[in-house]
Scaffold this motif. Structure first.
Motif, PDB file in Angstrom:
ATOM      1  N   LEU A 514       0.831  -1.204   0.000  1.00 12.18           N
ATOM      2  CA  LEU A 514       0.000   0.000   0.000  1.00 12.18           C
ATOM      3  C   LEU A 514       0.868   1.258   0.000  1.00 12.18           C
ATOM      4  CD1 LEU A 514      -2.911  -0.724   2.552  1.00 12.18           C
ATOM      5  CD2 LEU A 514      -3.064  -0.608   0.061  1.00 12.18           C
ATOM      6  N   LEU A 518      -0.073   3.500  -3.210  1.00  5.64           N
ATOM      7  CA  LEU A 518      -0.984   4.634  -3.036  1.00  5.64           C
ATOM      8  C   LEU A 518      -0.545   5.911  -3.758  1.00  5.64           C
ATOM      9  CD1 LEU A 518      -2.342   4.420   0.632  1.00  5.64           C
ATOM     10  CD2 LEU A 518      -3.661   4.384  -1.481  1.00  5.64           C
ATOM     11  N   VAL A 530      -9.044   8.038   1.322  1.00  4.95           N
ATOM     12  CA  VAL A 530      -8.517   6.672   1.356  1.00  4.95           C
ATOM     13  C   VAL A 530      -9.100   5.981   2.585  1.00  4.95           C
ATOM     14  CG1 VAL A 530      -6.457   5.220   1.323  1.00  4.95           C
ATOM     15  CG2 VAL A 530      -6.376   7.514   0.304  1.00  4.95           C
ATOM     16  N   THR A 606      -8.951   0.402   0.358  1.00  2.73           N
ATOM     17  CA  THR A 606      -7.755  -0.448   0.411  1.00  2.73           C
ATOM     18  C   THR A 606      -8.088  -1.929   0.447  1.00  2.73           C
ATOM     19  OG1 THR A 606      -7.679  -0.249   2.820  1.00  2.73           O
ATOM     20  CG2 THR A 606      -6.377   1.331   1.541  1.00  2.73           C
TER      21      THR A 606
END
Length: 692
Positions: A514, A518, A530, A606
């Motif tokens: 991540l 991201l 997010v 996510t």
């Protein structure tokens, strides 16, 4: 059939609505929802079971729909409308915006009011008693010596109350009232007695008078459950005379479960029982020994039974049975034999103690009314006994549920003991139902004059079945179900992007992935949100990305660093100034967050929001389903994840002209068998699936 007068009123309202609102656009789905609500309430689908369950997508205008369809019918038939919500924000919208608008367009007069529970109002007698300067009386009223600032605040409140500049509503006091202060003056059903002189101007009683006169009442799910658990018609109107509109209905089952649960500490309860035992003689004296003597004896005997029993239970608990989280859960809700016997004894003793103290409390009330004792002393005693009555009620509920045998026909109760984080060596005994649908059916749906349940998210995996099981909607054939799609143009205004992620969220290195991934999906985007699955993961990613954000002049706002209101205010200010603003949030940011237009154009999720069944109730529910040959993952986890994923994706488009993209960094919607059902339950975004 729907009466012609009601049809005429609804039609007139809709025409007036177009004249009142600038740029008003008639919506087919809204018209349809209004008509279906009215027809359901009129009994056109079923003469007795008048219930509609409607999932109305964002942008349909569901609140105006149920006002248009419900109020004309209710007023014509002399029924009350009760609108129950889950959030303060929706209550404020209804009270400050939607209902005033409807009042302007409706051809007849009607009144509306916001209903609050007793705990939102102060008891003026308690307030007066807390302002006394006698040190001994202060010690009796306060568990700890009050701070000077607390007493100063109470004196200002009393002065404002006596000058009729404050109505006793906690929410209307201009500054925040600390919980420790409010608990000393909060109204309660035991010490607040309408027959006593001091309580004839009780703030809660005054509020109740207004409530009884109102045509439309706004409440929250907690107050609704409190009322029906008492039998209905105690705080709110009687169910048989009420049309219930349950907005944000997907929250109701959880609120109902919370209200049916109970918890009490062992040593903590033993300690306050000792204090009660020390006060029994004084209370009995004020109640008149001749009449109260036998109740005093029974109360003292049951307390002397309870205290050692509670301490013995604490001493008998096996420390080896506790999980790393400090939980000792009883499998299938079955208590060990030794605890079954202790539970039965505690149940009987707490029940007798409650009844005996209740009798003493009533006798004191009678003597005050007959002017047989000094009112100040009597009412102080009522406040003290009322405090202990509330605690005894809870204690009796805990041990009644703990001692209750499992029912072969239904789900068992979840029962567990938890280490008390606030007191070393103490334990909290907790009990909760697994399924509460039957209670909602018994206390609410089967009694109401009509029930309209609405939300933007009621279905799971495109079906109402999961919600019906949770909410106790068993008469499906006679219930009207609607699923109304949002009017938004998802195909042209929004994209769903599923990147080619090399790892799935359960992989050890996913958080590191991540951190690397991201920035690619934040680059070039002015307003992003997010959503993370955990605070730990969110904060770790935030710490790693902050240097890059600073370098690129991105404004990174992380949930928890400041209050929710301040965080969102800063985000809006950043967007208005043209700065790149990025919000990091967890599950609570996936619902009820309204960021229209340029305030959100880039939503990143996510992972699929699967809930980990770590709570004792969730573990017990999974255990129960498995014992019946079911699959808890498919029957609970996947439907819940479906609802939460829809809610998360719903943050993007809030108005018809909004546009943007949703990025889902979880390949399981592609790689797993259940993934297609999750994907198909989302709004019809234009899909972009990236492959390695």
């Amino acid at each position: 059939m729907l009466h012609s007068q009601i049809k005429s009123d609804i039609k007139q309202c809709y025409e007036n609505l177009g004249n009142q609102l600038d740029n008003f656009i008639p919506r087919r789905a809204q018209n349809y929802l209004v008509a279906e609500i009215a027809k359901t309430l009129a009994g056109e689908y079923h003469p007795k079971h008048r219930m509609l369950v409607a999932e109305a997508g964002t942008g349909i205008g569901k609140s105006l729909s149920y006002l248009l369809g419900g109020i004309p019918f209710a007023l014509f038939n002399n029924k009350k409308i009760l609108i129950s919500t889950a959030t303060v924000a929706l209550q404020e919208q209804l009270i400050n915006k939607d209902l005033p608008l409807f009042n302007r367009i409706f051809p007849k007069e009607f009144s509306f009011i916001l209903a609050k529970g007793r705990q939102r109002y102060c008891c003026t007698h308690k307030l007066e008693a807390c302002c006394i300067t006698d040190t001994d009386q202060q010690v009796a009223l306060w568990e700890e010596k009050p701070k000077k600032s607390d007493l100063d605040l109470l004196k200002r409140m009393l002065k404002a109350s006596e000058a009729q500049k404050w109505d006793g509503d906690r929410d209307s006091w201009p500054t925040s009232i600390p919980d420790r202060v409010w608990q000393q003056i909060v109204a309660d059903k035991h010490s607040c007695h309408a027959g006593l002189p001091k309580h004839r101007s009780c703030p809660f009683a005054k509020a109740r008078e207004h409530l009884e006169k109102a045509d439309v009442i706004i409440a929250n799910h907690a107050l609704l459950m409190a009322d029906i658990e008492l039998g209905g018609g105690i705080i709110l109107p009687e169910p048989e005379q009420t049309i219930y509109i349950i907005d944000e209905a997907h929250h109701l089952p959880q609120v109902a479960r919370d209200f049916s649960s109970a918890a009490a500490s062992l040593k903590g309860a033993a300690n306050w029982l000792e204090k009660l035992n020390q006060s029994v003689s004084k209370l009995a004296e004020l109640a008149d020994y001749k009449k109260a003597g036998r109740f005093q004896t029974t109360l003292s005997e049951t307390i002397t039974h309870l205290i050692p029993s509670l301490r013995q239970i604490a001493a008998s608990v096996d420390p080896a049975q506790f999980s790393q989280d400090g939980i000792y859960r009883f499998e299938h809700g079955e208590l060990p034999d030794w605890l079954v016997e202790e539970a039965k004894g505690c149940k009987e003793a707490s029940k007798k103690a409650l009844q005996s103290l209740g009798k003493i409390h009533d006798l004191i009330s009678e003597r005050i009314k007959e002017n047989e004792i000094i009112p100040r002393l009597g009412e102080q005693a009522l406040a003290e006994s009322g405090f202990y009555l509330q605690r005894l009620e809870n204690l009796e509920k805990v041990w009644t549920l703990m001692a209750q045998p499992n029912n072969d026909k239904g789900a068992p109760l979840a029962r567990w003991i938890e280490k008390n984080p606030d007191r070393e060596g103490d334990y909290i005994v907790e009990v909760s139902p697994l399924e509460v649908g039957y209670r909602l059916d018994q206390l609410l749906w089967s009694r109401s004059a009509g029930s309209i349940l609405v939300s933007a998210t009621l279905r799971a995996l495109n079906q109402f079945d999961y919600f019906c099981r949770q909410a106790g909607i068993f008469e499906k054939d006679s219930t009207r179900f609607l699923a109304l799609a949002s009017p938004f143009d998802y195909q042209n205004n929004a994209r769903l992007v599923i990147p080619a992620m090399p790892l799935e969220p359960q992989a050890d290195k996913f958080t590191d992935l991540l951190i690397d991934t991201l920035p690619e999906y934040l680059e070039g985007e002015k307003s992003s949100l997010v959503l993370f699955s955990s605070y730990w993961q969110m904060n770790k990613v935030a710490d790693e990305i902050r240097p890059l954000a600073k370098k690129n002049k991105w404004e990174l706002l992380v949930q928890g660093d400041e209050s929710r209101n301040i965080t969102l205010k800063k985000h809006k200010e950043n967007c208005q100034k043209g700065k790149t603003s990025i919000l990091f949030g967890t599950g609570s940011f996936s619902e009820g967050l309204d960021l229209p237009g340029d305030l959100l154009t880039n939503l990143i999720i996510t992972k699929i929001p699967f809930a980990v069944p770590t709570s004792p109730v969730e573990e017990a529910h999974a255990e129960y389903i498995e014992s019946r040959g079911g699959n808890p993952f498919l029957q609970i986890s996947v439907p819940e994840a479906s609802k939460k994923l829809i809610q998360s994706a719903g943050r993007l488009l809030r108005k018809e002209q909004d546009s943007g993209r949703v990025v889902l960094l979880d390949r399981r919607v592609i790689s797993r068998r259940y993934g297609k059902a999750l994907l198909d339950s989302l709004p019809p975004f234009k899909r972009v699936i990236e492959y390695p």
